[in-house]
Structure formats: C-alpha cells, structure tokens
Design a protein around this motif. Structure first.
Motif, short mmCIF file in Angstrom:
data_model
loop_
_atom_site.label_atom_id
_atom_site.label_comp_id
_atom_site.label_asym_id
_atom_site.label_seq_id
_atom_site.Cartn_x
_atom_site.Cartn_y
_atom_site.Cartn_z
N UNK A 46 0.85 -1.20 0.00
CA UNK A 46 0.00 0.00 0.00
C UNK A 46 0.88 1.24 0.00
N UNK A 47 0.32 2.34 -0.57
CA UNK A 47 1.06 3.60 -0.57
C UNK A 47 0.82 4.34 0.74
N UNK A 62 -1.45 -0.89 -4.36
CA UNK A 62 -1.00 -0.67 -5.72
C UNK A 62 -0.23 -1.87 -6.27
N UNK A 63 0.21 -2.78 -5.40
CA UNK A 63 0.82 -4.04 -5.81
C UNK A 63 0.16 -5.15 -5.01
N UNK A 78 -8.59 0.41 -0.89
CA UNK A 78 -7.96 1.04 0.26
C UNK A 78 -8.23 0.27 1.55
N UNK A 79 -7.26 0.29 2.43
CA UNK A 79 -7.40 -0.37 3.73
C UNK A 79 -7.92 0.59 4.79
N UNK A 88 8.86 6.04 -0.18
CA UNK A 88 7.61 6.72 -0.53
C UNK A 88 6.46 6.40 0.42
N UNK A 89 6.76 6.04 1.66
CA UNK A 89 5.73 5.74 2.63
C UNK A 89 5.02 4.41 2.37
N UNK A 90 5.64 3.54 1.55
CA UNK A 90 5.03 2.25 1.21
C UNK A 90 5.05 1.32 2.42
#
Length: 602
Positions: A192-193, A199-200, A210-211, A264-266
């Motif tokens: 997740x972003x 996104x993956x 979205x979670x 990127x905050x992933x």
C-alpha cells in the motif's frame, strides 16, 4: 439432577475444559509461528523492492548527463538521435520506458517513439515526479501510465544535473514482475502507498482498493495527479477492522502482518488464512471427542453389567409376581361381572327417566313447531307476492320449500315422540354440513326479523358421521334461535347483533360452536340452564324446554352439549358428536340396538 448423573457428566465437563485450554495454547503457538514466518517473508520482499529501486535509481541520472538524450531540449532536430539512444538504453537496462521532457512537461523524446502508444508530444507536467525533478530534487512516484495504462515506478532527474533545469529525464520501472513473483510463490502479499491504497498485490482483484477511509483532500489530490488513472477506489476489507492482527477480505478472515518498505511511505502486508493458523484445532477437538466417546462406551458397558445382575434378581422375584398376577386376574374378572350388572341397572334407570320425561313432551311439541311455522308463514307471504308479480319460478321454489317444511314438521313430531324411545330414531350416515345448511334455511327468518348477522364457517371436506339427521337439525335450530334472540336483545338499539357458527373435526369427534355477542350466561345460572322449564326469556314467552331437549338429544346420540363464554363477548354453545365408528365398534353398537329392539314395549 441426581448424584449419579453429576458423577457421569463431571468427567466430560473436565475433558471439555481441558480441551479449551489446550486449544487456546495451540492457537497462540500457531499465531507466534505464523507471525515469525511473516516477519521473515516481509523482510525478504522489502529487500526485493528496494533492490529493484536501487537497480534503476542511477539510470535517470545517467540519461540526464548524456548529451545524446539532452541535446534534443536545445535542438529539436536531434529528436531521432535521442529516441534511438533512449530505445537502446531501455532495451539494455530492461526498463519499461525512458523519456525526456522539456521544462513545460511536454515529452520530446521516448524509448517507445515507434509504437502506437508513443509518449512524444504528450504533456505530463501535472505529475509529482516531474514537479520534484524541476525543483532539482530526485523525483519518485508510483502511478498508472496515462498513455500505456500500465502501472509502474517513475524515477526522474533534472537535466542538466547542475544549474537551471532545462528538462527532466524519466525512467519507468515495471513493478508487475514483483506481483508475478508473489503469485508464483503461493503467498498472499500486497503493498500500500502512504494513503493506504493497494498498488501491488498477488491478488489482482485487490488492486486500487484502500485499507482505510480516505479524506476528501486525498481524493482531490488523486484526481488532480491522476495517480491511478480512472480506477474507482473502494474499501478492501468487507468488515470494520478492529484488530491490527486480523483483517476480513471477501468474507474470509486473515492473520495480518505488515512492515514499512522505507520508500515513498510504502508498506508491505503479509496475510495467512485464519483457518491455517487454527488448523490444529481440528485434531485437538477430534481427539477430545474420541476420548469422550470412549468414556461413554465404557460407562455403558459397566451399566450393562449392572443391569444383567439386576435382571437375575428380577428373575428370582418373578415367581411371586406370577402368583400375585393370578390373584389380580381373579379380582378383575369379579369387577367386570359387577360392572356388567351395573350397566344393566343404569340402562333400566335411563329408560325410567325417559318415560318420566314423556309428560314434558306435550309442551315441547308446540315449542319445537313454532319455528317451522314461522318460516312457513313467510314462504306463504312470499308466494303471494311472487304470484302478483307473475314470477312462477320463484313460486315453484317457495312451494318446494313449503313442502319440505311440512315434511320436516312431520319428522319433528315423529322425533319428539321417539324421545321416550331413542332406539326408534333412524340412524343414518349424513354430512353434518348439510344438516347445518338446512337448519340455517329454517332459522333465517328469525335472523332477518331481528336484524342479527349470521356468519357460518364450514370446512371444505365433508363432516361425515352416523346419527339421527332430524334430531341433530332440531338441536341446531334451537341453538341458532336462542343465539339470534340473545344477540338481538343485547343490541336492540344499535342493530349490531352477531352470531358465528363454526364446525370442525377434532380427532374422532365433530364439534359445532354457536357463539353470539349477547349478554352471555352468568356463572350462577350456567349449571341449571339445561334444566327443564328453566328460561331467561319470560317476557318473550319462552318455555325453558329447548336447551333441555337439545341436551337430552345430544346425550342420546353419544355426544355432549356445553356452554362457555364466547370470544364475541356473549355465550358459546358447543355441540360435540362422535365421528364414524370403526368396524369393531359398529358391530357392538348394532348388537346393543338389536337387544333394545327385542325388549317388550312399555
């Protein structure tokens, strides 16, 4: 509960408690092991993602410094040279896309310049990676390609590297290779972003969901940057997430572990189906059930031995029981002989009682003929009217009804005469519904005269029984007339009198209920309402014989007549009659009737 039952159940309860404790311990151990494995796999996948990032991180820097790519920013005629250079670099580095953008965001060279989805001439100045690179920073951004529709990681550098940027060099890395590796490994993993959007994912249906709930500002940002193109962002979990260690997706519960990627905050997420974590419970509970079954079988075997010992003791006492049974048999035979004598005495008393009631019959004849006579007067009046109007069909029908009434009056007189000799009544097989309809037809003038409503509820199937037809109709007529009078008296001013007749079968009996909304029958007169000459209608000339005769007829036909409180608020008279007899009972009844017919007339 007896002491023996407590001792039997106690081991099973203890076994159940032990099973619960062992199951809880096993689940916790399984959760710890699952979390340990998840942490190891998350570390591996995190390093894989960072490895891909580090592999391509240098590439936009090299392109930004190479004049073969950057010259096109000053000389558009160098476009083909730049395109071929970018195409060769993409092929050697296995990057998805390489392209060069001017300071306005327009693409001036691209590695896919010869394809239908060429980026040349397209503007991507709204993308965050371009805006970061134009400020002299390293651009990093994950998005779905606006032209190709393929997701990827965009890495950007300004060109020239130092000084005022003239353009931006961009590398797009295809991240789908990570998803294929996760999917081939048979593990449930997704990334997740910073906004919690997937996104993956190893499960393709989970992508772009979205979670967590997204704020309006984030939704506006996604719309402005077109990060995920036109994908509709929906919630991933099918139920509110109250525990960070569990998540429910598509109706299935998972054990959930996560780790930050550092890019990127992933965040990476590793899921294990909850049934895998709790798989040992099946073995534990199966073993517990087997032990419980073994215990029950053992107890039954022990009880069986005890019962066999008790059986031996019973056999020792059987001789005494046989002797006692012999004495009881003799006493029973003596009691039966006395009962037969008692029955004969009772039959003699019944005949005497009926003879004593013959004196009441002269009044009863007039009482029972009043109702057919009233109906006869109405039919005669109607016939005159129909003759005046020339309605011959109606005249014929009325004459038929008058003929039926005179037959009924003759039969009624004969039935009243037979009151003293019930064996002379004609017993025939009838449908009680037809008796009810005939009685209603005769009683209808009384209802019309008193303005009382009559509701009849009959079953669709016949109510067949062996009985005296005209005597039953006599009882029904009395009950309907009394109900109409009671309802009319109670509602003389409002005209809201109502009578409900219901017939049904209950087991082997047939029940007929006649209920009204009159004043009802008080408890102090309920016991004597069936007595001869007792009446509550002194002002209307009642003789007090209708209910007495009706009750005697019901008893002679093997039934009963009772009175209760009606649900309508008044009284409810319930006539109970026996249904059809079986073959054995029919033979006994025929013999009794034959014996009575052979007795001398009195």
């Amino acid at each position: 509960m007896s002491k023996r039952s407590v001792l039997f159940v106690l081991p099973l309860v203890l076994l159940g408690l032990l099973t619960v404790l062992v199951s809880d311990f096993a689940v916790k151990r399984s959760q710890i092991a699952s979390d340990k494995t998840a942490a190891e796999r998350l570390t591996l996948y995190r390093q894989t993602i960072l490895g891909v990032y580090e592999k391509y991180r240098y590439l936009p820097y090299m392109i930004a410094r190479d004049p073969r790519a950057s010259a096109v920013l000053d000389k558009p005629s160098e476009g083909e040279t730049a395109n071929r250079f970018l195409e060769e670099m993409a092929r050697n580095s296995r990057a998805d896309l390489l392209f060069m953008m001017d300071r306005h965001g327009d693409t001036v060279a691209a590695s896919n310049w010869q394809t239908d989805l060429s980026l040349i001439g397209r503007n991507y100045g709204f993308r965050p990676y371009f805006q970061s690179a134009l400020k002299g920073e390293e651009g990093q951004y994950f998005a779905v390609g606006m032209t190709t529709g393929r997701p990827g990681l965009f890495l950007a550098r300004p060109t020239p590297v130092e000084g005022e940027p003239k353009g931006v060099a961009v590398v797009k890395v295809d991240t789908r290779i990570l998803e294929r590796a996760w999917r081939e490994g048979g593990e449930t993993v997704f990334a997740t972003d910073r906004n919690g959007i997937v996104f993956l994912s190893a499960v393709s249906d989970w992508k772009y969901k979205t979670t967590q709930e997204l704020a309006p500002a984030i939704l506006d940002e996604l719309s402005a940057t077109r990060q995920y193109a036109d994908e509709a962002i929906q919630s991933l979990s099918s139920a509110p997430q109250t525990d960070t260690k569990t998540i429910q997706i598509d109706g299935q519960l998972y054990r959930h572990n996560s780790a930050h990627v550092g890019l990127l905050g992933w965040k990476l997420h590793f899921l294990v189906p909850q049934e895998n974590v709790r798989g040992s419970l099946v073995l534990i509970w199966s073993t517990s059930f087997g032990l419980a079954l073994l215990y029950v079988v053992g107890v039954l075997v022990f009880r069986g031995r005890a019962l066999r010992r008790a059986s031996a003791q019973l056999r020792l006492e059987s001789a005494e029981l046989k002797e006692l049974n012999s004495r009881l048999t003799e006493e029973v035979e003596e009691r039966r002989r006395i009962e037969r004598e008692l029955i004969r005495t009772q039959e003699g008393l019944a005949r005497s009682s009926r003879l004593a009631a013959v004196g009441q019959m002269s009044s009863a004849v007039a009482h029972e003929l009043n109702q057919p006579l009233a109906a006869l007067r109405m039919f005669i009046a109607g016939t005159r009217k129909f003759l005046e109007n020339g309605n011959l069909a109606a005249v014929t029908q009325n004459l038929n009804d008058i003929d039926g009434l005179q037959d009924r009056m003759a039969n009624l007189t004969q039935e009243l005469k037979r009151f003293a000799r019930p064996t002379e009544s004609k017993i025939e097989r009838v449908d009680l519904r037809e008796c009810i309809r005939d009685s209603i037809k005769i009683a209808r003038p009384r209802f019309d005269e008193t303005d009382v409503g009559l509701k009849v509820e009959l079953p669709d199937v016949p109510l067949v029984l062996d009985t005296a037809r005209y005597r039953i109709e006599q009882v029904l007529l009395n009950l309907l007339k009394n109900a109409a009078d009671a309802a009319a008296l109670a509602h003389e001013e409002t005209g809201a009198g109502e009578v409900v007749l219901q017939a049904t079968r209950l087991d082997t009996n047939v029940l007929v209920s006649v209920a009204d909304n009159g004043q009802g029958v008080s408890a102090d007169i309920r016991e004597k309402i069936f007595d001869p000459y007792f009446t509550t209608k002194m002002s209307s000339g009642g003789l007090g014989l209708g209910l007495s005769i009706s009750m005697r007829i019901a008893e002679d036909l093997g039934g009963t007549l009772t009175v209760n409180k009606s649900r309508l608020g008044g009284a409810a008279f319930i006539l109970t009659l026996p249904g059809l007899l079986d073959a054995g009972e029919t033979a006994i009844k025929s013999k009794i009737e034959k014996d009575r017919q052979e007795e001398p007339a009195e």
